[in-house]
Design an enzyme around this catalytic site. Structure first.
Site, PDB file in Angstrom:
ATOM      1  N   CYS A   4      75.154  36.926   6.022  1.00  0.00           N
ATOM      2  CA  CYS A   4      73.959  37.570   5.453  1.00  0.00           C
ATOM      3  C   CYS A   4      72.823  37.325   6.440  1.00  0.00           C
ATOM      4  O   CYS A   4      73.057  37.272   7.642  1.00  0.00           O
ATOM      5  CB  CYS A   4      73.664  37.046   4.045  1.00  0.00           C
ATOM      6  SG  CYS A   4      73.226  35.300   3.969  1.00  0.00           S
ATOM      7  N   ARG A  21      72.893  34.383   0.575  1.00  0.00           N
ATOM      8  CA  ARG A  21      73.693  35.408  -0.105  1.00  0.00           C
ATOM      9  C   ARG A  21      75.162  35.319   0.282  1.00  0.00           C
ATOM     10  O   ARG A  21      76.040  35.554  -0.548  1.00  0.00           O
ATOM     11  CB  ARG A  21      73.152  36.811   0.194  1.00  0.00           C
ATOM     12  CG  ARG A  21      71.880  37.108  -0.577  1.00  0.00           C
ATOM     13  CD  ARG A  21      71.281  38.423  -0.171  1.00  0.00           C
ATOM     14  NE  ARG A  21      70.558  38.242   1.091  1.00  0.00           N
ATOM     15  CZ  ARG A  21      69.880  39.196   1.710  1.00  0.00           C
ATOM     16  NH1 ARG A  21      69.832  40.416   1.202  1.00  0.00           N
ATOM     17  NH2 ARG A  21      69.238  38.957   2.831  1.00  0.00           N
TER      18      ARG A  21
END
Length: 109
Positions: A68, A73
């Site tokens: 990410c 994330r």
């Protein structure tokens, strides 16, 4: 099951030896277009389906690398995949920020 991690330089070396390696970027399409690790496939975190990701791999013995922007994330995406029963999931430490800082190839599209 403990989450596996990999450094950006180590992943880049692996990608040179294994061009079919699956690297998933879980950022938004806008972030992805602004610049991503060369060879990455964009599957935003909010649309990530473990079964669909697993089907992109020929079989579950293949590793899936997730990246990410900085690692938050991708950690969530890895946890989702592991919870669904997929073991060969690897989080890219430092994300795209670390990838760019290391001077590794970036694509914009």
């Amino acid at each position: 099951m403990k989450m596996q991690t990999i450094q950006t330089n180590e992943l880049y070396e692996k990608m040179k030896k294994e061009p079919e390696l699956l690297l998933i970027d879980v950022r938004t399409p806008e972030e992805f277009r602004a610049g991503h690790a060369r060879g990455a496939v964009n599957i935003p975190l909010d649309t990530l389906e473990p079964k669909a990701v697993a089907e992109r791999c020929a079989d579950r013995s293949g590793f899936v690398y997730i990246i990410c922007q900085s690692g938050g994330r991708s950690t969530k995406a890895c946890e989702r995949m592991i919870k669904a029963g997929y073991a060969n999931i690897v989080n890219v430490e430092g994300g795209t920020t670390a990838w760019e800082k290391a001077g590794l190839p970036v694509e914009k599209k």
